[in-house]
Design an enzyme around this catalytic site. Structure first.
Site, PDB file in Angstrom:
ATOM      1  N   LYS A 206      40.205  36.698  38.628  1.00 39.84           N
ATOM      2  CA  LYS A 206      39.477  35.484  38.990  1.00 39.84           C
ATOM      3  C   LYS A 206      37.982  35.792  39.083  1.00 39.84           C
ATOM      4  O   LYS A 206      37.156  35.101  38.528  1.00 39.84           O
ATOM      5  CB  LYS A 206      40.024  34.978  40.326  1.00 39.84           C
ATOM      6  CG  LYS A 206      39.452  33.676  40.789  1.00 39.84           C
ATOM      7  CD  LYS A 206      40.152  33.216  42.062  1.00 39.84           C
ATOM      8  CE  LYS A 206      39.400  32.059  42.695  1.00 39.84           C
ATOM      9  NZ  LYS A 206      40.013  31.617  43.944  1.00 39.84           N
ATOM     10  N   GLU A 212      39.847  47.748  40.664  1.00 37.57           N
ATOM     11  CA  GLU A 212      41.011  48.268  39.938  1.00 37.57           C
ATOM     12  C   GLU A 212      41.076  47.676  38.526  1.00 37.57           C
ATOM     13  O   GLU A 212      41.265  48.395  37.540  1.00 37.57           O
ATOM     14  CB  GLU A 212      42.313  47.918  40.677  1.00 37.57           C
ATOM     15  CG  GLU A 212      42.488  48.583  42.024  1.00 37.57           C
ATOM     16  CD  GLU A 212      41.902  47.779  43.181  1.00 37.57           C
ATOM     17  OE1 GLU A 212      40.991  46.939  42.951  1.00 37.57           O
ATOM     18  OE2 GLU A 212      42.344  47.993  44.321  1.00 37.57           O
ATOM     19  N   GLY A 266      44.127  33.186  44.285  1.00 36.71           N
ATOM     20  CA  GLY A 266      44.774  34.197  43.444  1.00 36.71           C
ATOM     21  C   GLY A 266      46.291  34.218  43.614  1.00 36.71           C
ATOM     22  O   GLY A 266      47.043  34.287  42.643  1.00 36.71           O
ATOM     23  N   ARG A 267      46.760  34.147  44.866  1.00 31.73           N
ATOM     24  CA  ARG A 267      48.198  34.276  45.111  1.00 31.73           C
ATOM     25  C   ARG A 267      48.988  33.019  44.759  1.00 31.73           C
ATOM     26  O   ARG A 267      50.209  33.011  44.861  1.00 31.73           O
ATOM     27  CB  ARG A 267      48.446  34.695  46.567  1.00 31.73           C
ATOM     28  CG  ARG A 267      47.736  33.841  47.606  1.00 31.73           C
ATOM     29  CD  ARG A 267      47.738  34.555  48.958  1.00 31.73           C
ATOM     30  NE  ARG A 267      46.961  33.847  49.970  1.00 31.73           N
ATOM     31  CZ  ARG A 267      45.661  33.997  50.160  1.00 31.73           C
ATOM     32  NH1 ARG A 267      44.962  34.808  49.396  1.00 31.73           N
ATOM     33  NH2 ARG A 267      45.032  33.326  51.124  1.00 31.73           N
ATOM     34  N   GLU A 352      48.997  37.630  53.050  1.00 32.17           N
ATOM     35  CA  GLU A 352      47.565  37.443  52.781  1.00 32.17           C
ATOM     36  C   GLU A 352      47.141  36.042  53.243  1.00 32.17           C
ATOM     37  O   GLU A 352      45.991  35.823  53.594  1.00 32.17           O
ATOM     38  CB  GLU A 352      47.263  37.648  51.287  1.00 32.17           C
ATOM     39  CG  GLU A 352      45.778  37.825  51.003  1.00 32.17           C
ATOM     40  CD  GLU A 352      45.477  38.378  49.611  1.00 32.17           C
ATOM     41  OE1 GLU A 352      45.285  39.594  49.460  1.00 32.17           O
ATOM     42  OE2 GLU A 352      45.443  37.567  48.666  1.00 32.17           O
ATOM     43  N   HIS A 383      72.717  49.101  50.460  1.00 29.15           N
ATOM     44  CA  HIS A 383      72.883  50.558  50.538  1.00 29.15           C
ATOM     45  C   HIS A 383      71.593  51.238  50.989  1.00 29.15           C
ATOM     46  O   HIS A 383      71.435  52.447  50.813  1.00 29.15           O
ATOM     47  CB  HIS A 383      73.345  51.093  49.181  1.00 29.15           C
ATOM     48  CG  HIS A 383      74.644  50.448  48.762  1.00 29.15           C
ATOM     49  ND1 HIS A 383      75.870  50.946  49.114  1.00 29.15           N
ATOM     50  CD2 HIS A 383      74.877  49.298  48.087  1.00 29.15           C
ATOM     51  CE1 HIS A 383      76.822  50.150  48.638  1.00 29.15           C
ATOM     52  NE2 HIS A 383      76.241  49.140  48.015  1.00 29.15           N
ATOM     53  N   LYS A 512      37.532  47.509  51.219  1.00 29.36           N
ATOM     54  CA  LYS A 512      36.920  47.592  49.877  1.00 29.36           C
ATOM     55  C   LYS A 512      35.491  48.120  50.004  1.00 29.36           C
ATOM     56  O   LYS A 512      35.064  49.001  49.252  1.00 29.36           O
ATOM     57  CB  LYS A 512      36.819  46.185  49.263  1.00 29.36           C
ATOM     58  CG  LYS A 512      38.045  45.658  48.596  1.00 29.36           C
ATOM     59  CD  LYS A 512      37.649  44.378  47.826  1.00 29.36           C
ATOM     60  CE  LYS A 512      38.818  43.458  47.609  1.00 29.36           C
ATOM     61  NZ  LYS A 512      38.436  42.145  47.075  1.00 29.36           N
TER      62      LYS A 512
HETATM   63  O1  F6P Z   1      43.230  41.476  47.491  1.00 34.52           O
HETATM   64  C1  F6P Z   1      42.258  40.503  47.478  1.00 34.52           C
HETATM   65  C2  F6P Z   1      42.292  39.662  46.239  1.00 34.52           C
HETATM   66  O2  F6P Z   1      41.151  38.877  46.242  1.00 34.52           O
HETATM   67  C3  F6P Z   1      43.549  38.808  46.109  1.00 34.52           C
HETATM   68  O3  F6P Z   1      43.493  37.665  46.879  1.00 34.52           O
HETATM   69  C4  F6P Z   1      43.554  38.560  44.645  1.00 34.52           C
HETATM   70  O4  F6P Z   1      44.787  38.061  44.225  1.00 34.52           O
HETATM   71  C5  F6P Z   1      43.217  39.924  44.121  1.00 34.52           C
HETATM   72  O5  F6P Z   1      42.297  40.449  45.056  1.00 34.52           O
HETATM   73  C6  F6P Z   1      42.661  39.984  42.734  1.00 34.52           C
HETATM   74  O6  F6P Z   1      41.447  39.300  42.617  1.00 34.52           O
HETATM   75  P1  F6P Z   1      40.822  38.968  41.192  1.00 34.52           P
HETATM   76  O7  F6P Z   1      41.756  38.050  40.479  1.00 34.52           O
HETATM   77  O8  F6P Z   1      39.497  38.312  41.489  1.00 34.52           O
HETATM   78  O9  F6P Z   1      40.660  40.248  40.439  1.00 34.52           O
END
Ligand code: F6P
Length: 554
Positions: A206, A212, A266-267, A352, A383, A512
């Site tokens: 987003k 990452e 995002g979620r 979250e 199990h 972060k």
């Molecule tokens: O972990 C925080 C967060 O902002 C989540 O809410 C989101 O889903 C994820 O990081 C990834 O964010 P982006 O889509 O901006 O890379």
């Protein structure tokens, strides 16, 4: 009375009733009332929600319904669907429902109909996905794409990965892979088995700034450039983002940017272009069916009275278990192997969203908020952690998810076993057994009385442990969409009851930022007394020093 005072009064009445009522025995309640199952279950077409194996009774339900009214669920639900800025700390709406709204519907933001925008992006996704699946859109060397790698994290990974895996029987497109972790092992293990000529990367972020995702995207880009040359980047990369400028800077052609909007969290974004990998795997038509399933649940949530409303009742039970019964966690156990990633998806969705102790008025909540959500697919979970569910010292409500039919008709006997195990676990949690029963049974089996007495407590199940069942006919794109929308609305209902903003996530920021300060200390010039190391706390400084030493002498 202010709305929140009304809520406090309704909560007081509920607490009072529960304490007056005293111990509640579920099994006894079934004996006393033959209609309990009918009265404590709800249906929407083939979806059955059974909450009869809980300590709810008619009075509790009525009091919970009052609580929902006092919390303003109806008004807040209307505000969410209307596009009001209910995400107050980020001053924006939470309009994931617009992503699956029927085409003819209108939702206006600042005078603009956003449903038209949603439909336009869906059409672009369908055109692209048809092109890739039909081999009209190919890689730089003219070969068709056989593999898709979705690079994203959090909501940009958990949703598409879970849905893609859940809908395996509907796959007739390229194979989808998911890379999320900053740990280089994640992407390295994937690239090892992929052919660059037939691999398409979807960079999903987003913000297009997430550490990452950007790191993995750079590694993937380098890999393509090394194998196929710089010119191949435009053919092998597409992006899903709200940040068009940043995507273009990365070198992705703006024809290959699928947009979404800052009013999608995002979620809750799998319904948007974030679900592009899902569409590539199952096709545009099946993706539309997935959206229709969610739309069916949206309509139910919007129109049904509170007591007959599945997400509302599910949310009220969640609140009851957390606040009245003080259960610290809840477990989600899908008896459906293809839903094995659902618990992780729901962890983000619930924790979250509602893992916050600051209320909308800025004050600390006097109530506990989101429980810890965890789980795994059954029967594997039996199990692993079911021992604790049955005999542990904490009571953990379990949410079972089950389908009447599997996809493998030739494996019907196995599916029946799966169903039997699910029902049996829920039954065992409720009925348990008594020490006396166990002792008698051991004696019948030939144990001496003293030995039977010694063993019996270890084999006793306390029972009276709550569980819920969500049962559908089959796991299809439609029924999965409906199930996920149900969980989204349940999260919303719980957030309203907790009086918090479910749609921000400030709690992920501090770590972060600190990582950005720590990373440079792991490399470069030797650390000295004047270096930034001294600004770290004693433990972190000690760990960094130790790590530097181990890295240098490995
Ligand atoms: O972990 C925080 C967060 O902002 C989540 O809410 C989101 O889903 C994820 O990081 C990834 O964010 P982006 O889509 O901006 O890379």
């Amino acid at each position: 009375m202010t709305a929140r005072t009304e809520f406090e009064a309704a909560l007081g009445s509920l607490r009072h009733y529960i304490s007056e009522r005293g111990d509640f025995n579920m099994a006894a309640a079934f004996h006393a009332d033959k209609t309990r199952f009918e009265r404590l279950s709800l249906r929407l077409d083939d979806l059955l929600f059974d909450f009869s194996k809980t300590s709810l009774d008619a009075r509790t339900l009525a009091l919970l319904e009052n609580l929902a009214k006092a919390a303003g669920i109806e008004e807040k639900r209307a505000a969410m669907f209307a596009g009001d800025a209910i995400n107050e700390t980020e001053c924006r709406p939470a309009l994931h429902v617009a992503l699956r709204a029927p085409e003819h519907q209108e939702i206006r933001l600042g005078g603009h109909n956003i449903i038209a925008d949603v439909q336009a992006v869906l059409a672009e996704m369908a055109e692209f996905s048809d092109g890739v699946r039909g081999s009209q859109i190919c890689g730089a060397t003219g070969k068709a794409f056989t593999d898709i790698v979705n690079i994203g994290i959090g909501g940009s990974d958990l949703g598409p990965k879970m849905v893609t895996r859940a809908l395996k029987p509907y796959h007739d497109g390229p194979t989808c892979h998911f890379v999320s972790n900053i740990d280089g092992a994640d992407i390295a293990d994937h690239l090892e088995n992929l052919d660059p000529q037939t691999t398409l990367f979807i960079i999903v972020s987003k913000s297009f700034t997430t550490l990452e995702t950007m790191s993995n995207a750079r590694i993937a880009r380098q890999w393509i450039v090394q194998k196929l040359g710089e010119g191949a980047v435009t053919k092998h990369f597409v992006a899903v983002s709200t940040a068009q400028g940043k995507v273009e800077d990365f070198g992705i052609n703006n024809k290959h940017i699928f947009g979404f909007w800052n009013w999608v969290g995002g979620r809750m974004s799998v319904w948007s272009a974030v679900g592009l990998s899902v569409m590539l795997a199952i096709g545009a038509q099946a993706f539309r069916a997935f959206l229709s399933g969610a739309a069916a649940m949206d309509e139910h949530f919007l129109k049904q009275p509170l007591g007959a409303n599945i997400p509302v009742v599910l949310g009220l039970i969640g609140f009851f278990h957390r606040v009245i019964s003080a259960f610290p966690t809840r477990s989600v156990v899908p008896y459906e192997q293809r839903l094995r990633h659902l618990p992780a998806y729901l962890q983000q969705l619930d924790m979250e969203s509602n893992g916050k102790r600051t209320c909308l008025d800025g004050k600390s909540s006097s109530l506990p908020t989101a429980p810890v959500v965890w789980g795994a697919a059954g029967t594997n979970a039996q199990h692993a952690f079911f021992q604790l569910l049955h005999q542990g010292s904490d009571i953990i409500p379990v949410e079972f998810i089950l389908c009447a039919h599997g996809h493998e008709q030739y494996l019907q006997a196995e599916h029946n076993q799966l169903i039997a195990n699910c029902l049996a676990q829920a039954q065992a949690l409720m009925i348990g057994n008594s020490t006396q029963m166990v002792e008698d049974e051991l004696i019948t089996q030939g144990f001496a009385a003293a030995q039977a007495q010694k063993l019996a407590p270890h084999r006793t199940f306390p029972g009276n442990r709550p569980s819920l069942i969500l049962l559908q006919d089959r796991l299809t794109p439609f029924s999965l969409g409906r199930l996920l929308a149900l969980y989204e609305h349940r999260m919303f209902v719980e957030g309203v009851l907790f009086n918090i903003n479910s749609f921000d996530q400030w709690g992920v920021e501090l770590g972060k930022n600190l990582a950005a300060e720590i990373a440079p200390l792991l490399t470069g010039a030797p650390l000295t007394g004047e270096s930034k190391l001294t600004q770290q706390d004693g433990s972190t400084a000690g760990l960094i020093t130790h790590l530097r030493h181990r890295m240098e002498h490995f």
